[in-house]
Design an enzyme around this catalytic site. Structure first.
Site, PDB file in Angstrom:
ATOM      1  N   SER A  45      -6.119  -5.790   5.453  1.00 50.45           N
ATOM      2  CA  SER A  45      -5.516  -6.391   6.637  1.00 50.45           C
ATOM      3  C   SER A  45      -5.846  -7.880   6.651  1.00 50.45           C
ATOM      4  O   SER A  45      -6.504  -8.386   5.734  1.00 50.45           O
ATOM      5  CB  SER A  45      -6.041  -5.704   7.907  1.00 50.45           C
ATOM      6  OG  SER A  45      -7.414  -6.018   8.071  1.00 50.45           O
ATOM      7  N   LYS A  46      -5.383  -8.542   7.688  1.00 49.28           N
ATOM      8  CA  LYS A  46      -5.572  -9.994   7.779  1.00 49.28           C
ATOM      9  C   LYS A  46      -7.026 -10.413   7.628  1.00 49.28           C
ATOM     10  O   LYS A  46      -7.330 -11.423   7.001  1.00 49.28           O
ATOM     11  CB  LYS A  46      -5.059 -10.491   9.142  1.00 49.28           C
ATOM     12  CG  LYS A  46      -3.561 -10.607   9.207  1.00 49.28           C
ATOM     13  CD  LYS A  46      -3.140 -11.863   9.995  1.00 49.28           C
ATOM     14  CE  LYS A  46      -1.641 -12.087   9.912  1.00 49.28           C
ATOM     15  NZ  LYS A  46      -0.904 -11.162  10.814  1.00 49.28           N
ATOM     16  N   LYS A  47      -7.930  -9.615   8.204  1.00 51.57           N
ATOM     17  CA  LYS A  47      -9.334 -10.028   8.236  1.00 51.57           C
ATOM     18  C   LYS A  47      -9.940 -10.186   6.829  1.00 51.57           C
ATOM     19  O   LYS A  47     -10.951 -10.845   6.662  1.00 51.57           O
ATOM     20  CB  LYS A  47     -10.165  -9.036   9.055  1.00 51.57           C
ATOM     21  CG  LYS A  47     -10.363  -7.705   8.360  1.00 51.57           C
ATOM     22  CD  LYS A  47     -11.398  -6.829   9.038  1.00 51.57           C
ATOM     23  CE  LYS A  47     -11.556  -5.559   8.205  1.00 51.57           C
ATOM     24  NZ  LYS A  47     -12.252  -4.495   8.772  1.00 51.57           N
ATOM     25  N   HIS A  48      -9.304  -9.564   5.819  1.00 53.26           N
ATOM     26  CA  HIS A  48      -9.847  -9.667   4.464  1.00 53.26           C
ATOM     27  C   HIS A  48      -9.492 -10.997   3.788  1.00 53.26           C
ATOM     28  O   HIS A  48      -9.992 -11.288   2.704  1.00 53.26           O
ATOM     29  CB  HIS A  48      -9.343  -8.511   3.591  1.00 53.26           C
ATOM     30  CG  HIS A  48      -9.876  -7.177   4.015  1.00 53.26           C
ATOM     31  ND1 HIS A  48      -9.093  -6.226   4.627  1.00 53.26           N
ATOM     32  CD2 HIS A  48     -11.119  -6.640   3.943  1.00 53.26           C
ATOM     33  CE1 HIS A  48      -9.821  -5.152   4.900  1.00 53.26           C
ATOM     34  NE2 HIS A  48     -11.048  -5.383   4.505  1.00 53.26           N
ATOM     35  N   GLY A  49      -8.603 -11.745   4.403  1.00 55.88           N
ATOM     36  CA  GLY A  49      -8.260 -13.044   3.854  1.00 55.88           C
ATOM     37  C   GLY A  49      -7.405 -12.992   2.593  1.00 55.88           C
ATOM     38  O   GLY A  49      -7.326 -13.970   1.850  1.00 55.88           O
TER      39      GLY A  49
END
Ligand code: GLU
Ligand code: ZN
Length: 312
Positions: free
Chosen positions: A245-249
């Site tokens: 997801s987004k949080k993994h960059g």
């Protein structure tokens, strides 16, 4: 057991245009495309924009461009057309209404919160509907959703990779939504009707949908549709083991494309990440992977721990 009649091989990618594609999305698309191209079948692009609140035409344009950039092509789809259109679910209301009329359904006025509070924990991601409105909607002043009277019937599905899953529709899936209170068609109805209508024989999709498969097969049977053969592929996870997801960059595909990255490096990265290319392979085209593709060869590999796991 009904002997399956041999049908022309047809597969599909069915993205929801609710955001930009990330590496996990396109890895599933690549695998699905490889399966159909390796079988010499017809590949369909279907835009799953039933969720009108979250879908955006701009995302559709971007994702189609991303897929083309990666060398994935399709024989039928929203702009090129084909014999099984429309290929955008927002244009298929009549098809869903006809299917709905053939099912045993009831109207429901429960909110999500009420369902969650009253339901026993089910097997799927959604709580099993507790049956509140079976005898009639409980709130006459509220908008009505439509639910399927799930029959007391056992469905067993065998997946290309995941083994077997057996569910009693009434007990495990319950009376799931076919149409939401806001009038939007529910994913489960749209996906089943379209796979049937479009003659889809092979579905390869993310493992997060494996738990919904028995209810989809049950719904297909109730509609007299032949369900496709399913293969669920591992989800691409971040270094923490959670679904990407987004949080993994991780970079989204459009960003890579705009940065003039070489799509062959992206394809090679995707292939290595599921064991379809050796570690040393740094560039590959989707077409080059067709000859050696087999569903059984897909591996569920953790990302190697490294300071930049997304480095192509
Ligand atoms: N539209 C769904 C999604 O983007 C996929 C549905 C499917 O492959 O069955 O998650
Ligand atoms: Zn209800």
């Amino acid at each position: 057991m009904v002997q399956p009649v041999s049908r022309p091989i047809r597969g599909r990618y069915a993205p929801s245009p609710t955001g930009r594609l990330h590496l996990g999305n396109v890895r599933t698309a690549l695998l699905s495309w490889l399966q159909i191209r390796a079988l010499g079948g017809t590949y369909v692009m279907r835009i799953e924009d039933v969720d009108t609140g979250r879908s955006r035409p701009g995302f559709e344009a971007t994702l189609l461009e991303d897929l083309r950039w990666l060398g994935l092509d399709w024989d039928e789809g929203p702009r090129i057309g084909g014999p099984h259109g429309p290929y955008r679910q927002s244009e298929c209301s009549e098809r869903y209404a006809e299917a709905l009329a053939r099912l045993d359904t009831f109207e429901c006025t429960c909110t999500r919160k009420e369902v969650r509070a009253a339901a026993a924990a089910g097997l799927g991601t959604e709580p099993v509907y507790p049956g509140t409105c079976v005898a009639g909607p409980t709130h006459l002043d509220r908008a009505r959703a439509v639910r399927w009277c799930a029959p007391d019937q056992t469905v067993t599905v065998t997946d290309g990779r995941m083994g077997t899953r057996t569910e009693n529709l009434r007990r495990d899936a319950g009376s799931f939504l076919l149409r939401r209170t806001d009038g939007d068609w529910a994913y489960n109805l749209a996906v089943v009707v379209d796979d049937g209508f479009m003659g889809i024989t092979h579905v390869l999709r993310g493992a997060d949908l494996w738990s919904s498969t028995p209810r989809q097969v049950g719904l297909a049977q109730a509609l007299g549709l032949q369900a496709p053969a399913f293969t669920h592929a591992p989800l691409l996870c971040g270094p923490d083991g959670e679904k990407l997801s987004k949080k993994h960059g991780a970079p989204d595909v459009a960003a890579l494309r705009e940065a003039a990255e070489d799509p062959r490096r992206v394809v090679a990265w995707l292939a290595r990440s599921v064991g379809l290319a050796k570690e040393g392979v740094r560039t590959a085209s989707a077409a080059e992977l067709v000859a050696d593709f087999a569903v059984e060869a897909i591996e569920d590999r953790p990302l190697p721990p490294s300071p930049d796991p997304w480095r192509l």
